[in-house]
Write a protein that holds these residues in place. Structure first.
Motif, PDB file in Angstrom:
ATOM      1  N   PRO B   9       6.690   9.099  -0.952  1.00 30.14           N
ATOM      2  CA  PRO B   9       5.749   9.397   0.128  1.00 30.14           C
ATOM      3  C   PRO B   9       4.775   8.230   0.285  1.00 30.14           C
ATOM      4  CG  PRO B   9       5.080  10.531  -1.866  1.00 30.14           C
ATOM      5  CD  PRO B   9       6.351   9.801  -2.199  1.00 30.14           C
ATOM      6  N   GLY B  10       4.270   8.007   1.483  1.00 28.61           N
ATOM      7  CA  GLY B  10       3.328   6.912   1.680  1.00 28.61           C
ATOM      8  C   GLY B  10       3.195   6.555   3.141  1.00 28.61           C
ATOM      9  N   VAL B  41       2.126   2.986  -1.168  1.00 33.66           N
ATOM     10  CA  VAL B  41       1.849   4.207  -1.910  1.00 33.66           C
ATOM     11  C   VAL B  41       0.758   3.900  -2.919  1.00 33.66           C
ATOM     12  CG1 VAL B  41       3.890   3.735  -3.342  1.00 33.66           C
ATOM     13  CG2 VAL B  41       2.827   5.987  -3.429  1.00 33.66           C
ATOM     14  N   LYS B  43      -2.017   2.299  -2.753  1.00 37.62           N
ATOM     15  CA  LYS B  43      -2.463   0.911  -2.683  1.00 37.62           C
ATOM     16  C   LYS B  43      -1.452  -0.097  -3.241  1.00 37.62           C
ATOM     17  CE  LYS B  43      -7.388   1.975  -2.735  1.00 37.62           C
ATOM     18  NZ  LYS B  43      -8.666   1.737  -3.409  1.00 37.62           N
ATOM     19  N   THR B  44      -0.192   0.338  -3.431  1.00 28.68           N
ATOM     20  CA  THR B  44       0.869  -0.564  -3.884  1.00 28.68           C
ATOM     21  C   THR B  44       1.939  -0.612  -2.801  1.00 28.68           C
ATOM     22  OG1 THR B  44       0.437   0.053  -6.160  1.00 28.68           O
ATOM     23  CG2 THR B  44       2.579  -0.952  -5.714  1.00 28.68           C
ATOM     24  N   ILE B  46       5.817  -1.174  -1.678  1.00 21.25           N
ATOM     25  CA  ILE B  46       7.163  -1.133  -2.230  1.00 21.25           C
ATOM     26  C   ILE B  46       8.158  -1.398  -1.102  1.00 21.25           C
ATOM     27  CG2 ILE B  46       8.867   0.457  -3.247  1.00 21.25           C
ATOM     28  CD1 ILE B  46       6.248   1.607  -4.719  1.00 21.25           C
ATOM     29  N   GLU B  64       3.208   2.084  10.549  1.00 20.28           N
ATOM     30  CA  GLU B  64       1.956   2.623   9.985  1.00 20.28           C
ATOM     31  C   GLU B  64       1.907   4.147   9.989  1.00 20.28           C
ATOM     32  OE1 GLU B  64      -1.724   0.767  11.150  1.00 20.28           O
ATOM     33  OE2 GLU B  64      -0.778  -1.174  11.409  1.00 20.28           O
ATOM     34  N   PRO B  66       2.381   7.895   8.392  1.00 21.76           N
ATOM     35  CA  PRO B  66       2.521   8.536   7.082  1.00 21.76           C
ATOM     36  C   PRO B  66       3.892   9.203   6.993  1.00 21.76           C
ATOM     37  CG  PRO B  66       0.862   9.665   8.450  1.00 21.76           C
ATOM     38  CD  PRO B  66       1.446   8.566   9.280  1.00 21.76           C
TER      39      PRO B  66
END
Lengths: 460, 78
Positions: B9-10, B41, B43-44, B46, B64, B66
């Motif tokens: 999720p992210g 996700v 603040k990282t 992937i 952008e 979610p």
């Protein structure tokens, strides 16, 4: 004025912490939340809650206009910013002042001044607080650099006076090396910034990170002793202690007195932290910066002093005088906090925003777990990975580590991957047990493979 | 038609940075392992990689946006 309706402009565990502190003071709580946080614990606990925008922080928790409008709409008389987000924004503090709403923190001017590294260093020097020894200003020639280095002491760091961002930084161990490196640094600074001026300061080797908690009411400032936060990964603290076991009492008193002098000099209001580098070989400390807000690791200070820092900051920012004098602040035993993050430490700390299954939380005398979890909660992926903080206190550091290890065994968060295995391995490490570490200790320790499935029993 | 799903999720990004073009455009050849987007996700960032080869049809999730784990991010024509 006394605060009666407090608006919480933050999320996660610190929002829960602020609600609990305010409730004990009989204050009505209003929780701000983004669309991604509608079911977070703080929303359930607060007296009322208001949505301030979409999930991305820039459209909600970082949007000054939206936060101020929501505080006005809910008739808040004060705003607590927590940490991160808008907690060190002078523009936010100013916007609230214009709206006639109290800010739980210092004035916009103080936030601005202490947020500027050069201005903060000048304020520290003016208050007699030691800073990293260095040249007074720009150095033009290599001979001048050698002269300054002699008084500052080797090794020294040579930086470009203009610009920043680490360009042109070199470390010289002695004069011969300085005479070789300074012209290179000068040439590089000239090429990069059109200015060959250099700045020189002592390179503090393997420093420890020590910080002092202060409280002020705008007139009087006191300290609540120090914390050591040297165990860091990617400049993020992972394990924090109160007090710093490496300090002798004389150094501790001098350190804490210097923090009070600076806080007093800027008429500090609220809770704040002065961060220092500590050079254990020389037994010297140097101020590096001030954080004008409550910090993540504040509970270790609360555990050894018995002071509720969040309540104190709310009270003084509502116009009350400090309820404590310096003589009231005493230290009892040793406290340790570890950060439980939603990351898999066995998979390069990969974020893991899972859904909370069955929870077993450690309990008992001297054990505290500050968090925002409940069974069935889906952790949103939009924010940082801090889930909670496990804090223990015991009469001695050795006993505190043992208590921490036992509490980590008791902690079980099904459905999640967390950094708990890292802390189990650290608690069992002889270097950590001996207190023999510094700010550059943890990353090489991880790279050397000290954290593997074998050392943590394969469990998370 | 092959779907590329989000592994986590992210927040989904079509571009490596705001100033750059999207990783893939309609008609581009996609090889196994090609990066088609990023998931942010906690603040990282992937990278999302294609697990099958094909021709890029379109992004399904907006830039952008979610997304949940398993959400369809893009589609390939076989």
């Amino acid at each position: 004025m006394t605060i009666s309706r407090l608006f919480i402009a933050n999320r996660g565990e610190i929002a829960v912490r602020i609600i609990r502190a305010a409730r004990e003071l009989g204050i009505h709580t209003i929780q701000a939340y983004s669309e991604g946080d509608a079911d977070m614990l703080a929303v359930k606990l607060a007296d009322e809650a208001i949505c301030i925008g979409p999930a991305p922080s820039k459209d909600s928790y970082l949007d000054i206009a939206k936060v101020v409008a929501a505080a006005q709409q809910t008739k808040a008389d004060a705003v607590h910013p927590g940490y991160g987000f808008l907690s060190e924004s002078p523009a936010f503090a100013r916007a609230l002042a214009e709206a006639g709403i109290a800010y739980v923190g210092p004035s916009a001017e103080t936030i601005e001044r202490m947020g500027d590294k050069v201005a903060a260093r000048q304020a520290a020097e003016a208050a007699g607080v030691p800073v990293v020894p260095g040249s007074k200003g720009r150095i033009g020639t290599v001979d001048e650099a050698a002269e300054v280095a002699k008084t500052v002491g080797y090794p020294v760091m040579i930086k470009a006076a203009a610009g920043g961002g680490g360009r042109g930084i070199r470390i010289a161990a002695d004069e011969a090396e300085l005479r070789k490196l300074a012209p290179q640094a000068q040439a590089e600074a000239q090429a990069a910034f059109g200015d060959g001026g250099l700045y020189l300061e002592r390179a503090v080797q393997s420093p420890r990170h020590i910080e002092v908690q202060i409280l002020g009411d705008g007139e009087t400032a006191i300290h609540c002793y120090e914390r050591e936060c040297s165990l860091q990964r990617r400049r993020q603290k992972v394990w924090e202690e109160a007090g710093a076991a490496c300090l002798d009492n004389e150094t501790r008193e001098a350190l804490c007195a210097s923090a009070v002098a600076l806080a007093q000099a800027v008429n500090y209001r609220g809770a704040g932290t002065l961060e220092y580098l500590y050079d254990s070989a020389r037994n010297e400390f140097y101020f590096i910066e001030m954080n004008t807000r409550i910090q993540v690791e504040h509970p270790v200070t609360e555990m050894i002093t018995g002071v509720d820092l969040v309540q104190e900051m709310i009270k003084v920012c509502g116009g009350e005088k400090l309820s404590l004098t310096q003589a009231d602040i005493t230290r009892t035993g040793h406290a340790i906090e570890v950060r439980i993050n939603a990351e898999d430490p066995l998979m390069q700390f990969m974020p893991w925003p899972g859904k909370v299954g069955a929870m077993t939380l450690p309990e008992g005398e001297g054990v505290r777990f500050d968090h925002f979890l409940y069974e069935g909660y889906q952790i949103p992926p939009f924010y940082d990975s801090l889930l909670g903080k496990l804090i223990v206190q015991a009469p001695t550091r050795t006993e505190a580590i043992a208590k921490l290890a036992a509490a980590l065994e008791e902690l079980s968060l099904e459905g999640l991957k967390t950094t708990a295995p890292l802390h189990k391995a650290l608690a069992a490490d002889p270097g950590v047990q001996a207190g023999d570490f510094h700010t550059q200790w943890l990353e090489p320790w991880l790279e050397a493979g000290n954290l593997t499935k074998a050392t943590t029993g394969g469990a998370s | 038609m092959t779907q590329i799903q989000s592994p986590l999720p992210g927040t989904f990004y079509h571009k490596p940075s705001p100033e750059e073009p999207a990783y893939k455009a309609q008609g581009d050849a996609v090889a196994v392992g090609d990066v088609i987007g990023l998931i942010e996700v906690m603040k990282t960032f992937i990278e999302v990689k294609a697990e099958a080869a094909g021709t890029f049809a379109s992004y399904v999730a907006e830039n952008e946006a979610p997304v949940m784990a398993g959400a369809v991010l893009a589609e390939l024509d076989d």
